[in-house]
Design a protein around this motif. Structure first.
Motif, PDB file in Angstrom:
ATOM      1  N   LEU A   1     -11.686   7.467  11.615  1.00 17.77           N
ATOM      2  CA  LEU A   1     -11.105   8.805  11.608  1.00 17.77           C
ATOM      3  C   LEU A   1     -10.204   9.017  10.402  1.00 17.77           C
ATOM      4  CD1 LEU A   1     -10.668  11.514  13.053  1.00 17.77           C
ATOM      5  CD2 LEU A   1      -8.817  10.426  14.334  1.00 17.77           C
ATOM      6  N   GLN A   2      -9.318   8.060  10.134  1.00 21.89           N
ATOM      7  CA  GLN A   2      -8.399   8.212   9.009  1.00 21.89           C
ATOM      8  C   GLN A   2      -9.126   8.132   7.671  1.00 21.89           C
ATOM      9  OE1 GLN A   2      -5.439   9.222   9.410  1.00 21.89           O
ATOM     10  NE2 GLN A   2      -5.310   8.899  11.633  1.00 21.89           N
TER      11      GLN A   2
ATOM     12  N   ALA B   1      -1.860  11.296   4.851  1.00 23.11           N
ATOM     13  CA  ALA B   1      -3.202  10.818   5.209  1.00 23.11           C
ATOM     14  C   ALA B   1      -3.477   9.447   4.596  1.00 23.11           C
ATOM     15  CB  ALA B   1      -4.249  11.825   4.758  1.00 23.11           C
ATOM     16  N   GLN B   2      -3.055   9.250   3.356  1.00 26.30           N
ATOM     17  CA  GLN B   2      -3.258   7.952   2.720  1.00 26.30           C
ATOM     18  C   GLN B   2      -2.431   6.866   3.415  1.00 26.30           C
ATOM     19  OE1 GLN B   2      -2.229   8.948  -1.333  1.00 26.30           O
ATOM     20  NE2 GLN B   2      -4.372   9.245  -1.920  1.00 26.30           N
ATOM     21  N   GLY B   3      -1.218   7.229   3.817  1.00 23.01           N
ATOM     22  CA  GLY B   3      -0.397   6.265   4.544  1.00 23.01           C
ATOM     23  C   GLY B   3      -0.997   5.895   5.891  1.00 23.01           C
ATOM     24  N   GLN B   4      -1.529   6.877   6.589  1.00 17.64           N
ATOM     25  CA  GLN B   4      -2.161   6.608   7.876  1.00 17.64           C
ATOM     26  C   GLN B   4      -3.429   5.782   7.708  1.00 17.64           C
ATOM     27  OE1 GLN B   4      -2.605  10.591   9.382  1.00 17.64           O
ATOM     28  NE2 GLN B   4      -0.572  10.613  10.345  1.00 17.64           N
ATOM     29  N   LEU B   5      -4.165   6.035   6.614  1.00 16.40           N
ATOM     30  CA  LEU B   5      -5.358   5.226   6.355  1.00 16.40           C
ATOM     31  C   LEU B   5      -4.979   3.778   6.063  1.00 16.40           C
ATOM     32  CD1 LEU B   5      -8.379   4.883   5.871  1.00 16.40           C
ATOM     33  CD2 LEU B   5      -8.010   5.659   3.502  1.00 16.40           C
ATOM     34  N   ALA B   6      -3.934   3.565   5.250  1.00 11.53           N
ATOM     35  CA  ALA B   6      -3.494   2.206   4.961  1.00 11.53           C
ATOM     36  C   ALA B   6      -3.043   1.498   6.237  1.00 11.53           C
ATOM     37  CB  ALA B   6      -2.367   2.238   3.937  1.00 11.53           C
ATOM     38  N   GLN B   7      -2.330   2.223   7.088  1.00 10.64           N
ATOM     39  CA  GLN B   7      -1.870   1.632   8.342  1.00 10.64           C
ATOM     40  C   GLN B   7      -3.043   1.290   9.255  1.00 10.64           C
ATOM     41  OE1 GLN B   7       1.163   3.925  10.218  1.00 10.64           O
ATOM     42  NE2 GLN B   7       1.511   2.467  11.877  1.00 10.64           N
TER      43      GLN B   7
ATOM     44  N   GLN C   1       0.834  -1.201   0.000  1.00 10.32           N
ATOM     45  CA  GLN C   1       0.000   0.000   0.000  1.00 10.32           C
ATOM     46  C   GLN C   1       0.872   1.256   0.000  1.00 10.32           C
ATOM     47  OE1 GLN C   1      -3.380   0.322  -0.164  1.00 10.32           O
ATOM     48  NE2 GLN C   1      -3.500  -1.901  -0.496  1.00 10.32           N
ATOM     49  N   ARG C   2       1.939   1.228   0.776  1.00 12.06           N
ATOM     50  CA  ARG C   2       2.832   2.380   0.795  1.00 12.06           C
ATOM     51  C   ARG C   2       3.510   2.578  -0.560  1.00 12.06           C
ATOM     52  NH1 ARG C   2       5.620   1.220   6.731  1.00 12.06           N
ATOM     53  NH2 ARG C   2       3.941   2.156   7.983  1.00 12.06           N
ATOM     54  N   ARG C   3       3.832   1.508  -1.228  1.00 10.42           N
ATOM     55  CA  ARG C   3       4.425   1.646  -2.548  1.00 10.42           C
ATOM     56  C   ARG C   3       3.424   2.228  -3.533  1.00 10.42           C
ATOM     57  NH1 ARG C   3       6.430  -3.535  -5.881  1.00 10.42           N
ATOM     58  NH2 ARG C   3       4.166  -3.711  -6.136  1.00 10.42           N
ATOM     59  N   THR C   4       2.170   1.791  -3.436  1.00 10.71           N
ATOM     60  CA  THR C   4       1.128   2.337  -4.317  1.00 10.71           C
ATOM     61  C   THR C   4       0.952   3.832  -4.079  1.00 10.71           C
ATOM     62  OG1 THR C   4      -0.012   0.193  -4.335  1.00 10.71           O
ATOM     63  CG2 THR C   4      -1.289   2.127  -4.974  1.00 10.71           C
ATOM     64  N   ILE C   5       0.974   4.233  -2.813  1.00 12.34           N
ATOM     65  CA  ILE C   5       0.851   5.661  -2.485  1.00 12.34           C
ATOM     66  C   ILE C   5       2.045   6.436  -3.031  1.00 12.34           C
ATOM     67  CG2 ILE C   5       0.795   7.303  -0.570  1.00 12.34           C
ATOM     68  CD1 ILE C   5      -0.708   5.151   1.043  1.00 12.34           C
ATOM     69  N   ALA C   6       3.243   5.859  -2.896  1.00 14.63           N
ATOM     70  CA  ALA C   6       4.441   6.525  -3.422  1.00 14.63           C
ATOM     71  C   ALA C   6       4.388   6.633  -4.943  1.00 14.63           C
ATOM     72  CB  ALA C   6       5.684   5.765  -2.986  1.00 14.63           C
ATOM     73  N   GLU C   7       3.867   5.625  -5.610  1.00 17.95           N
ATOM     74  CA  GLU C   7       3.742   5.684  -7.068  1.00 17.95           C
ATOM     75  C   GLU C   7       2.760   6.780  -7.485  1.00 17.95           C
ATOM     76  OE1 GLU C   7       2.560   1.743  -7.994  1.00 17.95           O
ATOM     77  OE2 GLU C   7       4.619   0.944  -8.097  1.00 17.95           O
ATOM     78  N   ALA C   8       1.656   6.897  -6.745  1.00 20.68           N
ATOM     79  CA  ALA C   8       0.702   7.961  -7.059  1.00 20.68           C
ATOM     80  C   ALA C   8       1.318   9.333  -6.798  1.00 20.68           C
ATOM     81  CB  ALA C   8      -0.568   7.775  -6.231  1.00 20.68           C
TER      82      ALA C   8
ATOM     83  N   LEU D   1     -11.169  -2.245  19.216  1.00 20.83           N
ATOM     84  CA  LEU D   1     -11.929  -1.011  19.431  1.00 20.83           C
ATOM     85  C   LEU D   1     -11.115   0.213  19.028  1.00 20.83           C
ATOM     86  CD1 LEU D   1     -13.598  -1.834  22.882  1.00 20.83           C
ATOM     87  CD2 LEU D   1     -14.583  -2.033  20.592  1.00 20.83           C
ATOM     88  N   GLY D   2      -9.842   0.227  19.391  1.00 25.47           N
ATOM     89  CA  GLY D   2      -9.000   1.345  19.000  1.00 25.47           C
ATOM     90  C   GLY D   2      -8.780   1.402  17.502  1.00 25.47           C
ATOM     91  N   ALA D   3      -8.574   0.235  16.866  1.00 27.11           N
ATOM     92  CA  ALA D   3      -8.369   0.199  15.419  1.00 27.11           C
ATOM     93  C   ALA D   3      -9.618   0.642  14.666  1.00 27.11           C
ATOM     94  CB  ALA D   3      -7.957  -1.210  14.997  1.00 27.11           C
TER      95      ALA D   3
END
Length: 473
Positions: free
Chosen positions: A405-406, A444-450, A188-195, A397-399
């Motif tokens: 939120l993300q 934000a996209q990285g935090q959402l993927a995480q 997912q991080r690689r996809t975000i970096a490519e975008a 619950l936390g996740a």
């Protein structure tokens, strides 16, 4: 006619253990060293698109540690069969030849070799060769229930070994899921970096065109070039993290090469199921874990085996009753044993233990403390299981909150980035605002993927803590 020679009988006595092993289900080729030599397992076929269930299934089939746990369970089954064998009679055959040279000043009896009643009245004054053969049978009628307790202990140990095998499966399935999600997060991080790289490349081309037309500055071109390089660096790092995670996953799956072919890709993760956003019930999770966790079953069987062990050592204080029979023969100067050379005896023996130096008492004390250890181990295991379930529920619950939120934040940041991009194109926003808006979107996209991976991982931890992860395998 004395044509019954000792050699056929001796040959029968030599092959009798092999016959006994074969009757017990042991292949004769297992007795030959190297007949069952280790051969490496072939590499499992991994599909081009690998999903989590397929990775877990292949790991269960090929992981060497799991195969070792399965072998330990098979060993425990053989110990049960050993305990069963104590109910059967024992047969022993002996054969021998003795050369006797007595002293010249006395007439000695032939040397004792287990054939006393046959040879006790045979005397000689010169050297002689004595040929002997015997068949002894013993059947235990009563041993203070020691066999019963030993069989019970072996059965509980076998069930405990099977539970340990299931526990190894539980741990392996959880580890495979964790490695799989680590690889998914890196992808997912690689996809975000490519975008991010594609966005900055587009802006770089526009900046270069404006500079060529005299409407832009070299500073804008250099800024976008830096952003392109930063995106490429992030893509390289994400690709490296993915390969490392896939290497760990390949090891868990038992791939001999220790890695995947680069043509293999992971299945798209997609949006989470609606059930992933439901609140789990702690009470239901605790009840399921108490009933289905293999490590708790293993501790329960260990306690039952320890209790059987207490009964086994206490049975040493009871008398034992054995039925025995003997067929034996002896002949001098001739190896051909005939029917007339054999005699037989049968009897019953009562053995009453009177004093063992306190050994039996100490064995009982040891068994009682072993049972106490098993009780405390089970209690601690129950506490640990409850703690793992509680922690997994809290993580879920936390996740869930983080994901909601993300998810909302990623939509807002993208909308803001698109607005700033349009304003920049119209000359109403600065380059600093555009690059900052793009960095906010990437973050934000990285935090959402995480958060997405953390949600899946939290559910896996809960299913592992309860033992539900074993369903379907």
């Amino acid at each position: 006619m004395r044509h019954h020679h000792i050699f056929p009988l001796a040959a029968l006595l030599l092959v009798w253990p092999l016959i006994d092993l074969h009757a017990g289900g042991v292949p004769l080729h297992d007795l030959v060293p190297g007949a069952d030599a280790f051969t490496p397992a072939p590499s499992p076929a991994v599909p081009a698109v690998l999903d989590l269930q397929t990775a877990q299934r292949l790991a269960l089939q090929n992981n060497p540690s799991l195969q070792a746990a399965q072998a330990r369970a098979a060993q425990a089954h053989e110990r049960v069969r050993q305990a069963w064998s104590r109910y059967l009679p024992r047969l022993e055959g002996t054969a021998g030849a003795t050369h006797v040279r007595p002293p010249k000043n006395q007439r000695p009896a032939l040397p004792s070799s287990g054939f006393s009643f046959v040879t006790s009245n045979v005397f000689s004054t010169g050297p002689q060769d004595v040929y002997q053969a015997a068949l002894n049978a013993t059947l235990t009628l009563f041993d203070g229930f020691q066999r019963e307790f030993a069989l019970a202990a072996a059965r509980f140990s076998e069930q405990g070994s099977q539970a340990a095998y299931r526990e190894a499966q539980r741990v392996l399935l959880s580890a495979v899921a964790e490695s799989y999600f680590l690889a998914q997060l890196a992808r997912q991080r690689r996809t975000i970096a490519e975008a991010d790289e594609a966005f900055n490349l587009r802006q770089l081309k526009d900046a270069q065109a404006r500079e060529a037309a005299g409407a832009g500055s070299l500073s804008d071109v250099l800024t976008f070039q830096v952003q392109v390089n930063l995106a490429r660096a992030q893509k390289i790092q994400a690709d490296q993290e993915e390969r490392v995670a896939l290497t760990g996953l390949a090891a868990l799956m038992g791939l001999p090469e220790g890695t995947f072919d680069r043509s293999i890709t992971l299945a798209p993760l997609g949006e989470p199921d609606p059930e992933r956003l439901w609140m789990p019930s702690i009470q239901d999770a605790l009840a399921y874990a108490t009933k289905h966790r293999p490590d708790l079953d293993q501790s329960r069987f260990a306690l039952q085996a320890a209790e059987a062990g207490v009964g086994s050592v206490k049975s040493r204080f009871f008398p034992s009753v054995n039925l025995f029979g003997t067929l034996e023969g002896s002949r001098i100067h001739d190896a051909g044993l005939a029917r007339d050379d054999f005699g037989s005896s049968v009897g019953i023996a009562l053995v009453v233990p009177l004093f063992s130096g306190g050994e039996d008492v100490f064995r009982v004390r040891e068994a009682l403390r072993s049972r106490r250890e098993a009780q405390e181990t089970l209690r601690q295991g129950t506490i640990n299981a409850a703690s793992e379930v509680q922690a997994a529920v809290e993580q879920i619950l936390g996740a869930q909150e983080q994901f909601r939120l993300q998810q909302e934040n990623a939509v807002l940041v993208r909308k803001n980035r698109d607005l700033v991009e349009k304003e920049y194109a119209a000359g109403q926003a600065s380059l600093v605002r555009l690059t900052q808006a793009q960095r906010d979107l990437v973050q934000a996209q990285g935090q959402l993927a995480q958060a997405r991976i953390a949600l899946e991982s939290a559910w896996v931890k809960l299913h592992s803590a309860t033992g539900r992860i074993l369903e379907g395998f």
